[in-house]
Scaffold this motif. Structure first.
Motif, PDB file in Angstrom:
ATOM      1  N   ILE A 108       0.764  -1.149  -0.075  1.00  0.00           N
ATOM      2  CA  ILE A 108      -0.224  -0.325  -0.111  1.00  0.00           C
ATOM      3  C   ILE A 108       0.917   1.028  -0.063  1.00  0.00           C
ATOM      4  N   GLY A 109       0.409   2.165  -0.957  1.00  0.00           N
ATOM      5  CA  GLY A 109       1.342   3.448  -0.923  1.00  0.00           C
ATOM      6  C   GLY A 109       1.193   4.247  -2.199  1.00  0.00           C
ATOM      7  N   GLU A 110       2.014   5.179  -2.378  1.00  0.00           N
ATOM      8  CA  GLU A 110       1.860   6.220  -3.531  1.00  0.00           C
ATOM      9  C   GLU A 110       2.027   5.273  -4.772  1.00  0.00           C
ATOM     10  N   LEU A 111       1.295   5.221  -5.826  1.00  0.00           N
ATOM     11  CA  LEU A 111       1.365   4.736  -7.235  1.00  0.00           C
ATOM     12  C   LEU A 111       1.924   5.760  -8.092  1.00  0.00           C
ATOM     13  N   LEU A 112       2.963   5.378  -8.694  1.00  0.00           N
ATOM     14  CA  LEU A 112       3.953   6.077  -9.686  1.00  0.00           C
ATOM     15  C   LEU A 112       3.735   5.504 -10.908  1.00  0.00           C
ATOM     16  N   PRO A 113       4.061   6.149 -12.113  1.00  0.00           N
ATOM     17  CA  PRO A 113       3.897   5.464 -13.290  1.00  0.00           C
ATOM     18  C   PRO A 113       4.912   4.656 -13.561  1.00  0.00           C
ATOM     19  N   GLY A 114       5.131   3.704 -14.790  1.00  0.00           N
ATOM     20  CA  GLY A 114       6.099   2.873 -14.993  1.00  0.00           C
ATOM     21  C   GLY A 114       7.158   3.269 -15.261  1.00  0.00           C
ATOM     22  N   THR A 115       7.178   4.729 -15.741  1.00  0.00           N
ATOM     23  CA  THR A 115       8.633   5.054 -16.176  1.00  0.00           C
ATOM     24  C   THR A 115       9.543   5.827 -14.891  1.00  0.00           C
ATOM     25  N   ALA A 116       8.746   6.009 -13.638  1.00  0.00           N
ATOM     26  CA  ALA A 116       9.355   6.241 -12.504  1.00  0.00           C
ATOM     27  C   ALA A 116      10.389   5.565 -12.223  1.00  0.00           C
ATOM     28  N   VAL A 117      10.402   4.132 -12.476  1.00  0.00           N
ATOM     29  CA  VAL A 117      11.855   3.474 -12.019  1.00  0.00           C
ATOM     30  C   VAL A 117      13.029   3.784 -12.829  1.00  0.00           C
ATOM     31  N   GLY A 118      12.782   4.650 -13.866  1.00  0.00           N
ATOM     32  CA  GLY A 118      14.010   4.921 -14.671  1.00  0.00           C
ATOM     33  C   GLY A 118      14.922   5.890 -13.698  1.00  0.00           C
ATOM     34  N   ALA A 119      14.226   6.478 -12.843  1.00  0.00           N
ATOM     35  CA  ALA A 119      15.076   7.483 -11.948  1.00  0.00           C
ATOM     36  C   ALA A 119      15.765   6.707 -10.774  1.00  0.00           C
ATOM     37  N   VAL A 120      15.465   5.628 -10.668  1.00  0.00           N
ATOM     38  CA  VAL A 120      16.167   4.813  -9.423  1.00  0.00           C
ATOM     39  C   VAL A 120      17.778   4.532  -9.634  1.00  0.00           C
ATOM     40  N   ASP A 121      18.613   4.112  -8.683  1.00  0.00           N
ATOM     41  CA  ASP A 121      19.964   4.194  -8.921  1.00  0.00           C
ATOM     42  C   ASP A 121      20.164   2.537  -9.353  1.00  0.00           C
ATOM     43  N   LEU A 122      19.202   1.631  -9.047  1.00  0.00           N
ATOM     44  CA  LEU A 122      19.437   0.139  -9.135  1.00  0.00           C
ATOM     45  C   LEU A 122      18.300  -0.397  -9.209  1.00  0.00           C
ATOM     46  N   MET A 123      17.843  -1.427 -10.285  1.00  0.00           N
ATOM     47  CA  MET A 123      16.747  -2.144 -10.648  1.00  0.00           C
ATOM     48  C   MET A 123      17.254  -3.687  -9.846  1.00  0.00           C
ATOM     49  N   LEU A 124      16.412  -4.304  -9.178  1.00  0.00           N
ATOM     50  CA  LEU A 124      16.572  -5.737  -8.893  1.00  0.00           C
ATOM     51  C   LEU A 124      15.225  -6.464  -8.997  1.00  0.00           C
ATOM     52  N   ILE A 125      15.325  -7.384 -10.176  1.00  0.00           N
ATOM     53  CA  ILE A 125      14.053  -8.051 -10.720  1.00  0.00           C
ATOM     54  C   ILE A 125      13.871  -9.367 -10.510  1.00  0.00           C
ATOM     55  N   PRO A 126      12.851  -9.852 -10.661  1.00  0.00           N
ATOM     56  CA  PRO A 126      12.913 -11.301 -10.665  1.00  0.00           C
ATOM     57  C   PRO A 126      13.063 -11.990 -11.984  1.00  0.00           C
ATOM     58  N   ALA A 127      13.334 -13.263 -11.921  1.00  0.00           N
ATOM     59  CA  ALA A 127      13.621 -13.970 -13.087  1.00  0.00           C
ATOM     60  C   ALA A 127      13.317 -15.515 -12.819  1.00  0.00           C
ATOM     61  N   SER A 128      13.122 -16.270 -13.830  1.00  0.00           N
ATOM     62  CA  SER A 128      12.986 -17.658 -13.762  1.00  0.00           C
ATOM     63  C   SER A 128      14.561 -18.151 -13.865  1.00  0.00           C
ATOM     64  N   ALA A 129      15.256 -17.562 -14.864  1.00  0.00           N
ATOM     65  CA  ALA A 129      16.576 -17.918 -15.007  1.00  0.00           C
ATOM     66  C   ALA A 129      17.449 -16.834 -15.716  1.00  0.00           C
ATOM     67  N   VAL A 130      18.761 -16.780 -15.704  1.00  0.00           N
ATOM     68  CA  VAL A 130      19.520 -15.937 -16.680  1.00  0.00           C
ATOM     69  C   VAL A 130      20.966 -16.727 -17.193  1.00  0.00           C
ATOM     70  N   ASP A 131      21.629 -16.233 -18.147  1.00  0.00           N
ATOM     71  CA  ASP A 131      22.506 -16.884 -18.696  1.00  0.00           C
ATOM     72  C   ASP A 131      23.617 -16.175 -18.576  1.00  0.00           C
ATOM     73  N   LEU A 132      24.915 -16.584 -18.918  1.00  0.00           N
ATOM     74  CA  LEU A 132      25.990 -16.129 -18.927  1.00  0.00           C
ATOM     75  C   LEU A 132      26.456 -15.139 -19.867  1.00  0.00           C
ATOM     76  N   ARG A 133      25.543 -14.853 -20.797  1.00  0.00           N
ATOM     77  CA  ARG A 133      25.432 -13.605 -21.726  1.00  0.00           C
ATOM     78  C   ARG A 133      24.815 -12.772 -21.109  1.00  0.00           C
ATOM     79  N   GLY A 134      24.023 -12.780 -19.873  1.00  0.00           N
ATOM     80  CA  GLY A 134      23.274 -11.627 -19.467  1.00  0.00           C
ATOM     81  C   GLY A 134      21.726 -11.634 -19.880  1.00  0.00           C
ATOM     82  N   MET A 135      21.419 -12.529 -20.593  1.00  0.00           N
ATOM     83  CA  MET A 135      19.753 -12.788 -20.999  1.00  0.00           C
ATOM     84  C   MET A 135      18.959 -13.265 -19.648  1.00  0.00           C
ATOM     85  N   ARG A 136      18.003 -12.577 -19.760  1.00  0.00           N
ATOM     86  CA  ARG A 136      17.089 -12.896 -18.503  1.00  0.00           C
ATOM     87  C   ARG A 136      15.809 -13.492 -19.145  1.00  0.00           C
ATOM     88  N   MET A 137      15.371 -14.620 -18.202  1.00  0.00           N
ATOM     89  CA  MET A 137      14.001 -15.178 -18.930  1.00  0.00           C
ATOM     90  C   MET A 137      13.288 -14.982 -17.835  1.00  0.00           C
TER      91      MET A 137
END
Length: 205
Positions: A118-147
């Motif tokens: 619960i809290g203030e809702l910001l638009p999707g582009t607001a995350v572009g202003a953060v210093d670091l994005m930490l996101i979920p994934a099912s897997a990543v590979d050694l090239r940096g591709m995320r699934m």
């Protein structure tokens, strides 16, 4: 007699391989014991905090983990206690993400049964202003591709950003694979954080 339905076209091999990997990840995550989950959560909190300190991040995005996902609760407690500005995702129509700055009043159940603060809702582009994005994934590979899980929320979000912060996927150690199938819309990441380490991938291009 009615004509038989035309046969469905065969599934592309990369789609079948993504389906196989996701199924295997779900199976392994379900098989973790409570002790293994606690140890993984503690390791993630340690290495995520290390990444924050190394990058000097004062603001970040993260997520509230669903059952079986790499658990971010201990890290988020540390991050808010440290005074970091934290944004957490909210699922919107059209498989889009908005972002919430939690106000401490707890959570509600959002789309797909995922907890949202619960809290203030910001638009999707607001995350572009953060210093670091930490996101979920099912897997990543050694090239940096995320699934992800096939719904495309994060790929759409990342593609919409004019400024892209450093992006790290959060996965278990055995979900870092030599290679995973990639499609044109898949967004690569800059690194991954697991319970045992922080991985930085070579810059693309």
């Amino acid at each position: 007699m009615e004509a038989p339905e035309p046969a469905a076209p065969p599934e592309p091999s990369f789609v079948a391989e993504k389906r196989r990997i996701r199924g295997e990840v779900r199976r392994r995550r379900r098989s973790l014991s409570p002790e293994q989950r606690l140890a993984a959560a503690a390791g993630l909190a340690e290495h995520l905090a290390r990444l924050v300190r190394e990058t000097g991040a004062r603001s970040l995005s993260c997520y509230l983990a669903m059952p079986g996902e790499p658990d971010t609760a201990a890290f988020l407690e540390w991050a808010t206690g440290t005074g970091l500005d934290v944004l957490l995702p909210k699922s919107l129509e059209g498989h889009r993400l908005g972002w919430i700055r939690p106000d401490g009043r707890g959570t509600v159940v959002g789309a797909h049964g995922i907890s949202e603060p619960i809290g203030e809702l910001l638009p999707g582009t607001a995350v572009g202003a953060v210093d670091l994005m930490l996101i979920p994934a099912s897997a990543v590979d050694l090239r940096g591709m995320r699934m992800g899980w096939g719904l495309g929320y994060y790929d759409r979000c990342i593609a919409s950003l004019e400024r892209r912060p450093p992006i790290f996927a959060i996965v278990h150690d055995d979900e870092v694979l030599p290679e995973i199938p990639a499609e044109p819309h898949d967004s690569p990441v800059d690194g991954a954080v697991t319970p045992s380490r922080v991985i930085r991938f070579a810059p693309r291009g």
